[in-house]
Design a protein around this motif. Structure first.
Motif, PDB file in Angstrom:
ATOM      1  N   ASN A   1     -14.250  15.261  -6.507  1.00 36.48           N
ATOM      2  CA  ASN A   1     -13.047  14.455  -6.691  1.00 36.48           C
ATOM      3  C   ASN A   1     -12.246  14.807  -8.073  1.00 36.48           C
ATOM      4  O   ASN A   1     -10.944  14.508  -7.919  1.00 36.48           O
ATOM      5  CB  ASN A   1     -13.634  12.977  -7.281  1.00 36.48           C
ATOM      6  N   SER A   2     -12.808  15.690  -8.668  1.00 39.70           N
ATOM      7  CA  SER A   2     -12.193  16.535  -9.767  1.00 39.70           C
ATOM      8  C   SER A   2     -12.540  17.834 -10.070  1.00 39.70           C
ATOM      9  O   SER A   2     -13.663  18.335  -9.299  1.00 39.70           O
ATOM     10  CB  SER A   2     -12.210  15.662 -11.135  1.00 39.70           C
ATOM     11  N   ALA A   3     -12.200  18.619 -10.727  1.00 42.41           N
ATOM     12  CA  ALA A   3     -12.404  20.071 -11.016  1.00 42.41           C
ATOM     13  C   ALA A   3     -13.978  19.930 -11.566  1.00 42.41           C
ATOM     14  O   ALA A   3     -14.325  19.228 -12.406  1.00 42.41           O
ATOM     15  CB  ALA A   3     -11.610  20.682 -12.077  1.00 42.41           C
ATOM     16  N   ASN A   4     -14.683  20.928 -10.975  1.00 41.39           N
ATOM     17  CA  ASN A   4     -16.223  20.925 -11.026  1.00 41.39           C
ATOM     18  C   ASN A   4     -16.588  22.252 -10.745  1.00 41.39           C
ATOM     19  O   ASN A   4     -16.111  23.111 -10.355  1.00 41.39           O
ATOM     20  CB  ASN A   4     -17.025  19.802 -10.457  1.00 41.39           C
TER      21      ASN A   4
ATOM     22  N   HIS B   1     -34.857  31.098  -8.486  1.00 37.85           N
ATOM     23  CA  HIS B   1     -34.367  32.538  -8.401  1.00 37.85           C
ATOM     24  C   HIS B   1     -32.780  32.439  -8.385  1.00 37.85           C
ATOM     25  O   HIS B   1     -31.936  32.298  -7.568  1.00 37.85           O
ATOM     26  CB  HIS B   1     -34.672  33.202  -6.946  1.00 37.85           C
ATOM     27  N   LEU B   2     -32.162  32.609  -9.785  1.00 30.73           N
ATOM     28  CA  LEU B   2     -30.616  32.494  -9.725  1.00 30.73           C
ATOM     29  C   LEU B   2     -30.061  33.611  -9.125  1.00 30.73           C
ATOM     30  O   LEU B   2     -28.885  33.471  -8.656  1.00 30.73           O
ATOM     31  CB  LEU B   2     -30.311  32.746 -11.245  1.00 30.73           C
ATOM     32  N   GLU B   3     -30.692  34.733  -9.040  1.00 27.01           N
ATOM     33  CA  GLU B   3     -30.204  36.193  -8.335  1.00 27.01           C
ATOM     34  C   GLU B   3     -29.812  35.749  -6.892  1.00 27.01           C
ATOM     35  O   GLU B   3     -28.974  36.491  -6.462  1.00 27.01           O
ATOM     36  CB  GLU B   3     -30.911  37.363  -8.759  1.00 27.01           C
ATOM     37  N   THR B   4     -30.407  35.010  -6.419  1.00 30.98           N
ATOM     38  CA  THR B   4     -30.042  34.768  -4.877  1.00 30.98           C
ATOM     39  C   THR B   4     -29.364  33.162  -4.660  1.00 30.98           C
ATOM     40  O   THR B   4     -29.413  32.793  -3.738  1.00 30.98           O
ATOM     41  CB  THR B   4     -31.277  34.669  -4.006  1.00 30.98           C
ATOM     42  N   GLY B   5     -28.946  32.793  -5.685  1.00 33.73           N
ATOM     43  CA  GLY B   5     -28.287  31.342  -5.662  1.00 33.73           C
ATOM     44  C   GLY B   5     -26.746  31.363  -5.105  1.00 33.73           C
ATOM     45  O   GLY B   5     -26.328  32.597  -5.103  1.00 33.73           O
ATOM     46  N   ILE B   6     -26.025  30.173  -5.188  1.00 35.31           N
ATOM     47  CA  ILE B   6     -24.770  30.077  -4.966  1.00 35.31           C
ATOM     48  C   ILE B   6     -23.856  29.510  -5.958  1.00 35.31           C
ATOM     49  O   ILE B   6     -24.498  28.541  -6.807  1.00 35.31           O
ATOM     50  CB  ILE B   6     -24.464  29.217  -3.762  1.00 35.31           C
ATOM     51  N   TYR B   7     -22.818  30.080  -6.722  1.00 36.50           N
ATOM     52  CA  TYR B   7     -21.937  29.501  -7.520  1.00 36.50           C
ATOM     53  C   TYR B   7     -20.649  29.323  -6.943  1.00 36.50           C
ATOM     54  O   TYR B   7     -20.143  30.609  -6.414  1.00 36.50           O
ATOM     55  CB  TYR B   7     -22.337  30.275  -8.771  1.00 36.50           C
ATOM     56  N   PHE B   8     -19.705  28.164  -7.250  1.00 34.23           N
ATOM     57  CA  PHE B   8     -18.403  27.998  -6.829  1.00 34.23           C
ATOM     58  C   PHE B   8     -17.810  27.288  -7.839  1.00 34.23           C
ATOM     59  O   PHE B   8     -18.399  26.163  -8.072  1.00 34.23           O
ATOM     60  CB  PHE B   8     -18.501  27.814  -5.338  1.00 34.23           C
ATOM     61  N   ALA B   9     -16.700  27.633  -8.386  1.00 34.16           N
ATOM     62  CA  ALA B   9     -15.931  26.715  -9.314  1.00 34.16           C
ATOM     63  C   ALA B   9     -14.579  26.052  -8.784  1.00 34.16           C
ATOM     64  O   ALA B   9     -14.013  26.869  -8.052  1.00 34.16           O
ATOM     65  CB  ALA B   9     -15.768  27.299 -10.454  1.00 34.16           C
ATOM     66  N   THR B  10     -14.375  25.174  -8.993  1.00 35.68           N
ATOM     67  CA  THR B  10     -13.125  24.434  -8.425  1.00 35.68           C
ATOM     68  C   THR B  10     -11.954  24.181  -9.608  1.00 35.68           C
ATOM     69  O   THR B  10     -12.667  23.783 -10.667  1.00 35.68           O
ATOM     70  CB  THR B  10     -13.209  23.317  -7.543  1.00 35.68           C
ATOM     71  N   ARG B  11     -10.856  24.154  -9.511  1.00 33.95           N
ATOM     72  CA  ARG B  11      -9.860  23.751 -10.609  1.00 33.95           C
ATOM     73  C   ARG B  11      -9.292  22.624 -10.388  1.00 33.95           C
ATOM     74  O   ARG B  11      -8.536  22.132 -11.230  1.00 33.95           O
ATOM     75  CB  ARG B  11      -8.984  25.186 -10.709  1.00 33.95           C
ATOM     76  N   THR B  12      -9.036  22.089  -9.175  1.00 30.58           N
ATOM     77  CA  THR B  12      -8.096  21.033  -8.944  1.00 30.58           C
ATOM     78  C   THR B  12      -8.742  19.805  -8.328  1.00 30.58           C
ATOM     79  O   THR B  12      -9.906  19.959  -7.817  1.00 30.58           O
ATOM     80  CB  THR B  12      -7.032  21.318  -7.789  1.00 30.58           C
ATOM     81  N   ASN B  13      -8.287  18.632  -8.538  1.00 30.86           N
ATOM     82  CA  ASN B  13      -8.985  17.410  -7.733  1.00 30.86           C
ATOM     83  C   ASN B  13      -8.888  17.432  -6.268  1.00 30.86           C
ATOM     84  O   ASN B  13      -7.951  18.125  -5.809  1.00 30.86           O
ATOM     85  CB  ASN B  13      -8.208  16.030  -8.322  1.00 30.86           C
TER      86      ASN B  13
END
Length: 134
Positions: free
Chosen positions: A61-64, A77-89
């Protein structure tokens, strides 16, 4: 030549709560017993090598940010994890990962969501294939 060992798991329209295990429902079960659901968040893998593919998506619902981390052989195992950042609602976050996992002994596999906020309408698919190796 023995039958191949493979299984798939999925979940959709789920809420993702920070610092919680992701619930996985069996889709295709493994008839050989090498890959089996222990409960709704853990999958037991018998000793061997496995090709694992998973993807996760969620709406915010918001940037997260979304962080999904696999755990096996007694550790995350962070090396095989997924990361994705959002900037808008109202943004979506998604990602996928492939890994080869070596289990020297029976191990439990799980996925943990540790994003910055609750996500809605989450989806996860997980495919596991045991590799043949002498």
């Amino acid at each position: 030549m023995p039958d191949d060992s493979f299984a798939s798991f999925a979940n959709y329209q789920m809420q993702l709560t920070p610092n919680s295990l992701i619930v996985l429902f069996p889709d295709i079960t493994d008839s050989t017993g090498n890959i089996a659901a222990v409960d709704s968040t853990h999958i037991r893998l018998e000793p061997g090598y496995y090709l694992i593919s998973y993807e996760v998506s969620v709406l915010f619902n918001s940037a997260n940010y979304m962080q999904v981390t696999p755990s096996y052989n007694g550790a995350p195992h962070l090396e095989t994890g997924i990361y994705f950042a959002t900037r808008t609602n109202g943004s979506s976050a998604c990602g996928s990962s492939f890994l080869i996992l070596y289990a020297p002994s029976s191990t439990e596999f799980s996925l943990t969501y540790s994003g910055s906020a609750e996500g809605r309408d989450g989806q996860v698919t997980l495919t596991i294939l045991k590799l043949r190796r002498n």
